[in-house]
Design a protein around this motif. Structure first.
Motif, PDB file in Angstrom:
ATOM      1  N   SER A  96      80.527  34.660   0.909  1.00 37.81           N
ATOM      2  CA  SER A  96      79.720  34.781  -0.906  1.00 37.81           C
ATOM      3  C   SER A  96      80.652  35.252  -2.414  1.00 37.81           C
ATOM      4  N   VAL A  97      80.470  33.606  -2.953  1.00 42.20           N
ATOM      5  CA  VAL A  97      81.163  33.159  -3.736  1.00 42.20           C
ATOM      6  C   VAL A  97      80.134  33.991  -5.293  1.00 42.20           C
ATOM      7  N   PHE A  98      81.061  34.825  -6.311  1.00 42.68           N
ATOM      8  CA  PHE A  98      80.390  35.027  -7.112  1.00 42.68           C
ATOM      9  C   PHE A  98      81.611  34.506  -8.697  1.00 42.68           C
ATOM     10  N   ARG A  99      80.966  34.239  -9.705  1.00 46.00           N
ATOM     11  CA  ARG A  99      81.383  33.854 -11.277  1.00 46.00           C
ATOM     12  C   ARG A  99      81.152  34.901 -11.743  1.00 46.00           C
ATOM     13  N   SER A 100      81.816  35.504 -12.422  1.00 48.36           N
ATOM     14  CA  SER A 100      81.717  36.622 -14.096  1.00 48.36           C
ATOM     15  C   SER A 100      81.981  35.556 -15.165  1.00 48.36           C
TER      16      SER A 100
ATOM     17  N   LYS B 156      72.082  36.293 -14.068  1.00 47.53           N
ATOM     18  CA  LYS B 156      72.579  37.350 -14.023  1.00 47.53           C
ATOM     19  C   LYS B 156      74.332  36.960 -14.862  1.00 47.53           C
ATOM     20  N   ASP B 157      74.599  38.313 -14.928  1.00 48.96           N
ATOM     21  CA  ASP B 157      76.472  38.406 -14.831  1.00 48.96           C
ATOM     22  C   ASP B 157      77.483  37.768 -14.363  1.00 48.96           C
ATOM     23  N   TYR B 158      76.829  38.115 -13.197  1.00 50.90           N
ATOM     24  CA  TYR B 158      77.367  37.616 -11.817  1.00 50.90           C
ATOM     25  C   TYR B 158      76.374  35.553 -11.151  1.00 50.90           C
TER      26      TYR B 158
END
Length: 349
Positions: free
Chosen positions: A91-95, A328-330
């Protein structure tokens, strides 16, 4: 192209307000709003919670909303989930945040001055799991009411690893869990020039025709079949040889970063088509941003293929071209996994 390398660092230097790039340990979250919980980072194959693998601090000068920007990568430790070329265990998330935000000072803190991040978490009422570092919400130890956990499993793990003795006492000592990967800082430097083979220099790239003159039954191949097989082997070997030559200049690299660039593939097989990369929910296309190299496996101590360990040729991460701030923030982004071809002689060097 920027290359990433593993280095040891004091743990306090990897806290969120120093905006680190790091591998292993617990994530150093950027935004403190909508911090992912265990459900957000669960494996898409087995539904078990993934573990933090690495994060890359990568602000964008051209976007005021991306003065601070970090990409986070999580991975399932269940080896059976890591089938050939499957991206499901990741899983990859950007903030991202503007320079003036609710969590960090406008001017950066002194990088050589140790400053605790705990007061910032307390100020914003953020409770992180003592074991894995993800959002724990309101779940905490019923006895001392001081330590938070994302799940009963992690509460039990901490109880067995010291909290049983320290419950209702000062429990701020760092605790290391086998569940987590070893923690390092990721430092970057520009890729040096790579000497390419001269045009027409196909040494070690072709399969001699006399080595494939017959199939398993002894039947002779036709000239056309031989040429087709040789051409296929040539293309495959050229790509892998190019991969080896590029990384041989800096063999310790664990990451390659070039937003909008092209990944360094290990094989002709299983390279994504444009249609394989889904657009961002905002409507923008996703572009390549960085890739994780197989050398990281050695540092994370999961490269043990003899007993069924985890492996990859490369992990390519694609992110929203607009780096949008919607939702969302992520923001979840896209990963493409390319493994070594099972039929090719592509042992890592």
């Amino acid at each position: 192209m920027e290359l990433g390398f593993i280095e040891n660092a004091d743990s306090w230097k990897l806290s969120p307000h120093y905006f680190p790039s790091k591998a292993g340990g617990r994530p150093s979250w950027l935004s403190l709003g909508d911090v992912p919980d265990m459900k957000d980072i669960s494996c898409k194959s087995c539904n078990k919670q993934c573990v933090f693998l690495l994060q890359v601090y990568c602000p964008l000068d051209a976007n005021d909303n991306c003065f601070h920007r970090t990409l986070f990568l999580f991975m399932c430790q269940n080896r059976t989930c890591h089938s050939h070329n499957s991206r499901l265990p990741f899983s990859v998330f950007r903030s991202q945040l503007p320079r003036r935000n609710d969590y960090y000072e406008f001017e950066p803190i002194d990088a050589d001055l140790e400053v605790s991040f705990s007061p910032i978490l307390e100020k914003h009422g953020i409770n992180l799991c003592r074991v894995c570092g993800c959002n724990a919400g309101s779940k905490k130890c019923a006895k001392c009411s001081k330590i938070y956990y994302c799940s009963r499993e992690h509460q039990l793990l901490h109880w067995k690893n010291g909290h049983k003795e320290s419950c209702c006492k000062e429990d701020n000592l760092p605790v290391s869990f086998k569940l987590l990967f070893p923690e390092y800082e990721i430092v970057t430097e520009t890729e040096p020039p790579c000497v390419q083979p001269a045009d027409g220099d196909d040494r070690a790239l072709t399969t001699p025709l006399h080595d494939v003159e017959a199939d398993g039954s002894g039947n002779a191949y036709s000239t056309a079949e031989l040429e087709e097989m040789a051409m296929k082997a040539t293309k495959e070997d050229k790509i892998f040889l190019n991969f080896k030559e590029r990384i041989s200049v800096e063999p310790e690299q664990v990451l390659r970063y070039q937003r909008g660039g092209v990944p360094l593939w290990v094989s002709r097989q299983h390279q994504p088509m444009v249609t394989d990369i889904p657009p961002c929910p905002c409507g923008s296309k996703r572009i390549f941003e960085f890739q994780v190299m197989p050398q990281l496996l050695l540092h994370m101590k999961v490269d043990s293929l003899d007993d069924g360990g985890i492996d990859w040729g490369t992990l390519a991460i694609y992110t929203c071209e607009a780096s949008c701030s919607e939702g969302k923030d992520y923001h979840e982004e896209f990963l493409w996994k390319q493994d070594y071809e099972k039929t090719a002689d592509t042992a890592k060097s």
